[in-house]
Scaffold this motif. Structure first.
Motif, PDB file in Angstrom:
ATOM      1  N   ALA A  45      25.889  -1.333 -13.115  1.00 19.10           N
ATOM      2  CA  ALA A  45      26.790  -2.418 -13.488  1.00 19.10           C
ATOM      3  C   ALA A  45      28.217  -2.105 -12.810  1.00 19.10           C
ATOM      4  CB  ALA A  45      27.248  -2.115 -15.125  1.00 19.10           C
ATOM      5  N   PHE A  46      28.564  -3.362 -12.034  1.00 19.86           N
ATOM      6  CA  PHE A  46      29.808  -3.416 -11.358  1.00 19.86           C
ATOM      7  C   PHE A  46      29.489  -2.300 -10.186  1.00 19.86           C
ATOM      8  CE2 PHE A  46      31.023  -5.138 -15.312  1.00 19.86           C
ATOM      9  CZ  PHE A  46      31.296  -6.277 -15.171  1.00 19.86           C
ATOM     10  N   ASP A  47      30.588  -1.362 -10.062  1.00 22.84           N
ATOM     11  CA  ASP A  47      30.577  -0.211  -9.034  1.00 22.84           C
ATOM     12  C   ASP A  47      29.422   0.867  -9.535  1.00 22.84           C
ATOM     13  OD1 ASP A  47      32.406  -1.491  -7.441  1.00 22.84           O
ATOM     14  OD2 ASP A  47      33.953  -0.095  -8.238  1.00 22.84           O
ATOM     15  N   ALA A  48      28.955   1.082 -10.477  1.00 18.43           N
ATOM     16  CA  ALA A  48      28.137   2.300 -11.052  1.00 18.43           C
ATOM     17  C   ALA A  48      26.658   1.574 -10.560  1.00 18.43           C
ATOM     18  CB  ALA A  48      28.085   2.492 -12.601  1.00 18.43           C
ATOM     19  N   ALA A  49      25.917   2.431 -10.271  1.00 12.65           N
ATOM     20  CA  ALA A  49      24.438   2.609  -9.732  1.00 12.65           C
ATOM     21  C   ALA A  49      23.617   3.719 -10.080  1.00 12.65           C
ATOM     22  CB  ALA A  49      24.382   1.976  -8.629  1.00 12.65           C
ATOM     23  N   HIS A  50      22.429   3.790 -10.812  1.00 14.20           N
ATOM     24  CA  HIS A  50      21.687   4.662 -11.040  1.00 14.20           C
ATOM     25  C   HIS A  50      20.385   4.462 -10.068  1.00 14.20           C
ATOM     26  CE1 HIS A  50      24.702   4.092 -14.127  1.00 14.20           C
ATOM     27  NE2 HIS A  50      23.985   2.953 -14.467  1.00 14.20           N
ATOM     28  N   ARG A  51      19.708   5.854  -9.864  1.00 12.54           N
ATOM     29  CA  ARG A  51      18.488   5.752  -9.291  1.00 12.54           C
ATOM     30  C   ARG A  51      17.462   6.549  -9.946  1.00 12.54           C
ATOM     31  NH1 ARG A  51      19.993   7.104  -4.584  1.00 12.54           N
ATOM     32  NH2 ARG A  51      19.265   5.165  -3.076  1.00 12.54           N
ATOM     33  N   SER A  52      16.216   5.946 -10.206  1.00 12.25           N
ATOM     34  CA  SER A  52      15.208   6.741 -10.791  1.00 12.25           C
ATOM     35  C   SER A  52      13.671   6.608 -10.078  1.00 12.25           C
ATOM     36  CB  SER A  52      14.962   6.089 -12.001  1.00 12.25           C
ATOM     37  OG  SER A  52      13.603   6.624 -12.673  1.00 12.25           O
ATOM     38  N   THR A  53      12.982   7.764 -10.042  1.00  8.98           N
ATOM     39  CA  THR A  53      11.926   7.906  -9.360  1.00  8.98           C
ATOM     40  C   THR A  53      10.973   7.414 -10.316  1.00  8.98           C
ATOM     41  OG1 THR A  53      11.724  10.233  -9.967  1.00  8.98           O
ATOM     42  CG2 THR A  53      12.770   9.634  -7.835  1.00  8.98           C
ATOM     43  N   GLY A  54      11.086   7.261 -11.472  1.00  7.52           N
ATOM     44  CA  GLY A  54      10.067   6.801 -12.281  1.00  7.52           C
ATOM     45  C   GLY A  54      10.194   5.345 -12.892  1.00  7.52           C
TER      46      GLY A  54
END
Length: 718
Positions: A213-222
């Motif tokens: 959301a906006f500047d925040a980003a999250h990466r998942s391998t699953g």
């Protein structure tokens, strides 16, 4: 003509293609050119012309939160640096943005196979029995061939199930394709069930997926899923969706993100309307238009696919009325674009700064009428944040606010043409919230309220539902061949807003829907439904709709039918200028229903002068002032003892304004000003609903006349 374009969400735009309607000067034929603020000609593509408006596509480059004033004139235009094309290849259409390509074929629907990283894409409907129906294309045609927008339209079916339609758009220089997908319930039953409606975008094996959301980003391998079920606040910067699943989550935020504090509501792992799938062949970004507002919805990434579930199976069974439709838009971007969701949900739009030929409405004058403008603004955001409905069925509409009795839970279905009022508000103020609200309402009308198929009555197709729970309510209606059950009513077939917003936005689909309604009204006139019965509005609203279509299309069928309706109405006018309606054993008078009919007749006069119609409007307006008011000056709703409240419908003001144009009688303006602030929705009341917004279709033209006459004063500060 000057056109203002604003960037209002904080994302810079580089050559973004804007589609906007522009009012043409009288007698102007083009060709049209667009000049940037420095006076340089930029590339432009004409899409269509309608009723004194021309729809243009042109590129705009803006910094975040910046604006630019462009000028539309005539002369030779500039060629685009990169051109989009649509080329027929047998039964197929080849689309090319200059950066990505796709082929739309008349078979299994997969227009995205040309994008790097995608393979084996499909759109499917799962019925109530669990049978999967894949979308297949029966016909493909080119709508626009470039150079800035190239577009192909597809029709077909979901296997042996419902009707399927899609529009695929290639934008010059863009690394993406836009796909509008539609389902249409054209089955023979009154309603049908759907377990799931989804697009599955096959990819190479996904090594990681991003959301945020906006500047925040999250990466998942699953694998993980963005889920929106409508819980919480669904609009504004805090409108995020639940992130479910995933593994080995890591932070992938924009540089400097952790150097700033943020609102607590944005803490944690949240997503909006986009995901990025990372594969060996490169990243692919998938964005869903108005993802949270169209809940329930899922957006899942993992394994070897990105799945867009417009109606997720986990949400339970979707029961859809015969003839209803739903359209959803997906943007697929070759590459990683964390702000693609903001660009899709908030495209740049144009605001005409001096719209010659547009309806005469009160100018935006906050320095002169600050309390009035503050009231309007308060009502807008009460509507935008809390009053306009959200959800798969309801997005864009509003409930009527009735909490007791048999009409509890009824939807508004554009009551009194709230869409027209929203379009007027946008013309005068340029407030983006009005444009977005109007866009949502217009989309809702074109899908849910418009009847796309009917086995109940041959005359219903193209009509719009009156109102009811889940937007439909059947009642007994008389026809020359006997009584039938119907969900349409000529006193509720509002069309003017679709026409005007189609012209402002430049979107042809709204004008096409308006024509369908107009054609239905012509059929309804043939079975006697456009007489001023049971009330004058049953002639008035068809007149308003048909004259708007006659102005926009120039087609004689709409004007001829309007003239025939007027002749019927004049036969029913009483000697004192009023139209009466039977209530019980008594022929009664209703000021606002008379005003609707007077507005329709005045709109007809603007297209073709008729001394009989002119005399009828003048007499009807005199009767509003002389016979349509209580001793205290308030207008009569009905004369029955149990309906004698003070009627302050702004549609009365609309008729008074048009009557003043015809007669010059300032008594009409004085009557519409009497009562002051009581004409308006009380401040601090519950969130504004569709009917509240619709009142401004009457207030704005009336206030313009009062302002020009020097009679208008500001509201008293509460």
């Amino acid at each position: 003509m000057r056109l203002r374009v604003r960037e209002e969400v904080g994302v810079a735009r580089e050559g973004e293609i804007v589609v906007a309607g522009v009012p043409m000067a009288a007698g102007e034929t083009g060709p049209f050119t667009v000049r940037d603020p420095a006076g340089a000609v930029v590339a432009a593509q004409e899409l269509w012309r309608s009723g004194g408006w021309v729809a243009l596509a042109f590129p705009v480059t803006l910094d975040a939160m910046a604006s630019a004033d462009l000028t539309v004139g005539t002369g030779s235009g500039a060629a685009p640096a990169r051109a989009a094309t649509a080329v027929a290849d047998g039964d197929s259409v080849l689309l090319d943005t200059g950066r990505v390509r796709a082929t739309v074929r008349p078979d299994a629907f997969d227009p995205l196979g040309g994008l790097a990283g995608l393979r084996e894409n499909r759109v499917q409907l799962v019925d109530g029995d669990g049978v999967v129906h894949a979308a297949t294309s029966a016909a493909v045609r080119i709508v626009h061939s470039g150079p800035l927008l190239a577009r192909a339209e597809v029709t077909g079916r979901y296997g042996t199930s419902w009707a399927f339609a899609a529009t695929v758009t290639a934008t010059a220089g863009a690394p993406h394709l836009d796909v509008d997908l539609r389902l249409i319930n054209d089955t023979d039953g009154e309603e049908a069930a759907v377990a799931e409606w989804a697009a599955v975008l096959g990819t190479a094996p996904i090594s990681g997926g991003l959301c945020g959301a906006f500047d925040a980003a999250h990466r998942s391998t699953g694998p993980f899923t963005l889920r929106h079920r409508g819980a919480g606040h669904a609009r504004g910067i805090f409108a995020t969706s639940e992130v479910s699943g995933g593994s080995d989550w890591t932070d992938a935020s924009s540089p400097g993100y952790h150097d700033r504090w943020e609102w607590a509501e944005l803490h944690g792992r949240q997503g909006t309307n986009w995901v990025i799938a990372e594969t060996a062949t490169g990243p692919v970004t998938v964005v869903v238009h108005r993802f949270g507002e169209n809940h329930p919805a899922d957006l899942a990434v993992g394994g070897s696919a990105v799945s867009v579930r417009f109606w997720p199976r986990a949400a339970g069974e979707l029961r859809f009325t015969q003839g209803a439709a739903k359209t959803r838009r997906v943007r697929v971007i070759e590459g990683a674009d964390r702000f693609g969701g903001l660009r899709l949900d908030h495209p740049l739009v144009g605001h005409p700064l001096d719209p010659a030929g547009a309806p005469s409405i009160l100018p935006y004058l906050p320095e002169r009428y600050p309390n009035l403008e503050a009231h309007i603004r308060e009502e807008l955001f009460g509507w935008y944040q809390s009053g306009q409905s959200l959800g798969f069925h309801d997005l864009g509409d509003s409930v009527q606010g009735i909490t007791t009795g048999p009409r509890t839970g009824y939807s508004a279905n554009n009551e009194h043409d709230a869409l027209y009022a929203l379009a007027l508000h946008y013309l005068r103020s340029g407030e983006r919230a009005y444009f977005d609200s109007a866009s949502a309402y217009a989309d809702h009308l074109c899908d849910i309220d418009l009847i796309h198929h009917s086995t109940r009555n041959a005359f219903e197709a193209g009509g719009v539902r009156a109102h009811g729970r889940a937007h439909v309510h059947y009642v007994r209606a008389r026809t020359p061949s006997g009584e039938v059950w119907s969900s349409i009513d000529t006193g509720h077939m509002w069309t003017e807003g679709l026409v005007l917003f189609g012209q402002i936005s430049g979107e042809q689909r709204y004008l096409d829907a308006a024509r369908q309604i107009g054609d239905c009204l012509i059929r309804l006139h043939g079975i006697g439904w456009t007489r001023p019965e049971p009330g004058p509005r049953n002639s008035g609203w068809p007149l308003i709709a048909l004259t708007a279509l006659a102005r926009a299309t120039g087609e004689s069928s709409y004007l001829d039918t309007a003239a025939a309706i007027a002749r019927q109405a004049l036969k029913a006018q009483t000697a004192d200028g009023r139209w009466l309606m039977r209530l019980g054993l008594h022929d009664d008078y209703c000021a606002w229903q008379n005003a609707v009919l007077l507005t329709g007749l005045a709109n007809l006069l603007a297209l073709q002068d008729d001394p009989a119609v002119r005399a009828a409007v003048a007499a009807g307006c005199r009767s509003l002032v002389d016979l349509g008011r209580n001793p205290d000056g308030t207008f009569i709703y009905l004369q029955r003892f149990d309906y004698r409240w003070a009627n302050r419908s702004a549609q009365i003001r609309e008729a008074l304004a048009l009557g003043f144009d015809l007669t010059g009688d300032e008594r009409l303006l004085a009557a519409g000003l009497q009562g002051g602030g009581r004409w308006y929705r009380p401040r601090g009341a519950a969130p504004a609903l569709s009917n509240d917004i619709a009142e401004w279709r009457g207030h704005l033209p009336f206030l313009a006349r009062a302002h020009d006459a020097g009679l208008l004063t500001d509201l008293r500060e509460a």
